[in-house]
Design a protein around this motif. Structure first.
Motif, PDB file in Angstrom:
ATOM      1  N   ASN A  22       0.825  -1.203   0.000  1.00  0.00           N
ATOM      2  CA  ASN A  22       0.000   0.000   0.000  1.00  0.00           C
ATOM      3  C   ASN A  22       0.851   1.242   0.000  1.00  0.00           C
ATOM      4  O   ASN A  22       2.040   1.222   0.316  1.00  0.00           O
ATOM      5  CB  ASN A  22      -0.897   0.042   1.241  1.00  0.00           C
ATOM      6  CG  ASN A  22      -1.960  -1.030   1.220  1.00  0.00           C
ATOM      7  OD1 ASN A  22      -2.304  -1.547   0.171  1.00  0.00           O
ATOM      8  ND2 ASN A  22      -2.476  -1.351   2.391  1.00  0.00           N
ATOM      9  N   PHE A  33      -3.213   8.956  -9.855  1.00  0.00           N
ATOM     10  CA  PHE A  33      -2.372   8.010  -9.125  1.00  0.00           C
ATOM     11  C   PHE A  33      -1.788   6.996 -10.103  1.00  0.00           C
ATOM     12  O   PHE A  33      -2.455   6.574 -11.061  1.00  0.00           O
ATOM     13  CB  PHE A  33      -3.187   7.279  -8.053  1.00  0.00           C
ATOM     14  CG  PHE A  33      -3.827   8.201  -7.065  1.00  0.00           C
ATOM     15  CD1 PHE A  33      -5.131   8.620  -7.236  1.00  0.00           C
ATOM     16  CD2 PHE A  33      -3.113   8.661  -5.965  1.00  0.00           C
ATOM     17  CE1 PHE A  33      -5.730   9.488  -6.337  1.00  0.00           C
ATOM     18  CE2 PHE A  33      -3.702   9.521  -5.051  1.00  0.00           C
ATOM     19  CZ  PHE A  33      -5.010   9.941  -5.240  1.00  0.00           C
ATOM     20  N   VAL A  50      -3.847   4.166 -11.790  1.00  0.00           N
ATOM     21  CA  VAL A  50      -4.782   3.673 -10.780  1.00  0.00           C
ATOM     22  C   VAL A  50      -6.078   4.455 -10.909  1.00  0.00           C
ATOM     23  O   VAL A  50      -6.077   5.685 -10.788  1.00  0.00           O
ATOM     24  CB  VAL A  50      -4.211   3.852  -9.356  1.00  0.00           C
ATOM     25  CG1 VAL A  50      -5.147   3.205  -8.334  1.00  0.00           C
ATOM     26  CG2 VAL A  50      -2.813   3.270  -9.250  1.00  0.00           C
ATOM     27  N   GLN A  63      -5.604  -0.584  -6.913  1.00  0.00           N
ATOM     28  CA  GLN A  63      -6.869  -0.081  -6.380  1.00  0.00           C
ATOM     29  C   GLN A  63      -6.644   1.216  -5.626  1.00  0.00           C
ATOM     30  O   GLN A  63      -5.562   1.469  -5.091  1.00  0.00           O
ATOM     31  CB  GLN A  63      -7.505  -1.126  -5.465  1.00  0.00           C
ATOM     32  CG  GLN A  63      -7.995  -2.356  -6.220  1.00  0.00           C
ATOM     33  CD  GLN A  63      -8.862  -3.251  -5.375  1.00  0.00           C
ATOM     34  OE1 GLN A  63      -8.471  -3.579  -4.269  1.00  0.00           O
ATOM     35  NE2 GLN A  63     -10.027  -3.616  -5.887  1.00  0.00           N
ATOM     36  N   LEU A  64      -7.712   2.000  -5.592  1.00  0.00           N
ATOM     37  CA  LEU A  64      -7.699   3.291  -4.907  1.00  0.00           C
ATOM     38  C   LEU A  64      -8.779   3.284  -3.834  1.00  0.00           C
ATOM     39  O   LEU A  64      -9.915   2.914  -4.115  1.00  0.00           O
ATOM     40  CB  LEU A  64      -7.967   4.417  -5.915  1.00  0.00           C
ATOM     41  CG  LEU A  64      -8.294   5.808  -5.363  1.00  0.00           C
ATOM     42  CD1 LEU A  64      -7.113   6.375  -4.579  1.00  0.00           C
ATOM     43  CD2 LEU A  64      -8.672   6.735  -6.509  1.00  0.00           C
ATOM     44  N   ILE A  71      -3.555   3.861  -1.955  1.00  0.00           N
ATOM     45  CA  ILE A  71      -3.641   3.041  -3.151  1.00  0.00           C
ATOM     46  C   ILE A  71      -2.854   1.764  -2.894  1.00  0.00           C
ATOM     47  O   ILE A  71      -1.965   1.737  -2.028  1.00  0.00           O
ATOM     48  CB  ILE A  71      -3.129   3.764  -4.421  1.00  0.00           C
ATOM     49  CG1 ILE A  71      -1.631   4.016  -4.358  1.00  0.00           C
ATOM     50  CG2 ILE A  71      -3.860   5.077  -4.629  1.00  0.00           C
ATOM     51  CD1 ILE A  71      -1.053   4.540  -5.665  1.00  0.00           C
ATOM     52  N   CYS A  88       5.133   4.593  -5.787  1.00  0.00           N
ATOM     53  CA  CYS A  88       3.756   5.098  -5.755  1.00  0.00           C
ATOM     54  C   CYS A  88       3.788   6.574  -6.132  1.00  0.00           C
ATOM     55  O   CYS A  88       4.676   7.317  -5.676  1.00  0.00           O
ATOM     56  CB  CYS A  88       3.245   4.904  -4.340  1.00  0.00           C
ATOM     57  SG  CYS A  88       1.718   5.730  -3.953  1.00  0.00           S
TER      58      CYS A  88
END
Lengths: 110, 111
Positions: A22, A33, A50, A63-64, A71, A88
């Protein structure tokens, strides 16, 4: 607090396993993102965008979660070639500044 | 497409010397970014240009750093005088939309 924060790892995972990490972001107005991948002594390269609805690309799922402001990246059936640092990235949208996290290092073990 | 081109790929210099890093963005891209990457601080945005105009240089660490983009196909990042703490990998990136395309980087070592 950093705009984008990641667990630096390292994550050492056996080949074939599923791994997830994450990334949290501090600016609730962030709209864009991404996950970038960076191999050792190479430049970062876009892995995937994302989207709010989540998206999947082969073994990779991003995934967000806007409510919790994070995310995630899930890698299924990990391969030796997945060993890399995963960055990220978040931003407000458009093409202004994107903020890169410091990266999570992943090593897939045979 | 050749991608983003940076030169030199490696630079070793002594403290106090001037260092110039060069970048050729992907043709047609209207944004150009200079980043610095270290183990401690990760990837930091130094400055970016839109259509050759500097938009935000708030990431430039101090006056020793300067960047120019005289035309759409060339940019330089200059450090004068250089210091050991400037040792890092400097990446140039270009983009048309949000996706950044990074060059291979210049690994700078200041002794």
């Amino acid at each position: 607090r950093k705009e984008v924060e990641q667990d630096p790892g390292p994550f050492n995972v056996p080949e074939g396993a599923t791994v997830a990490f994450n990334c949290t972001y501090s600016n609730s107005a962030s709209q864009s993102f991404f996950w970038y991948r960076q191999d050792c002594r190479k430049e970062p390269k876009l892995l995937m965008s994302v989207y709010s609805s989540g998206n999947e690309d082969g073994r990779f799922t991003a995934q967000l979660n806007r409510a919790s402001q994070y995310i995630s990246l899930l890698i299924r059936d990990s391969k030796l070639s997945d060993s890399a640092t995963y960055l990220c990235v978040g931003g407000l949208g458009g093409n202004e500044k994107l903020t890169f996290g410091t990266g999570t290092r992943l090593t897939i073990i045979p | 497409d050749a991608g983003v081109i940076q030169s030199p790929r490696h630079e070793v210099t002594e403290m106090g010397q001037e260092v110039t890093l060069r970048c050729k963005p992907i043709s047609g891209h209207d944004y150009l970014f200079w980043y610095r990457q270290t183990m401690m601080r990760g990837l930091e945005l130094l400055i970016y240009f839109n259509n050759n105009v500097p938009i935000d240089d708030s990431g430039m660490p101090e006056d020793r750093f300067s960047a120019k983009m005289p035309n759409a196909s060339f940019s330089t990042l200059k450090i004068q005088p250089s210091e050991p703490r400037d040792s890092a990998v400097y990446f140039c990136a270009s983009s048309l939309k949000t996706r950044r395309f990074f060059g291979p980087g210049t690994r700078l070592t200041v002794l």
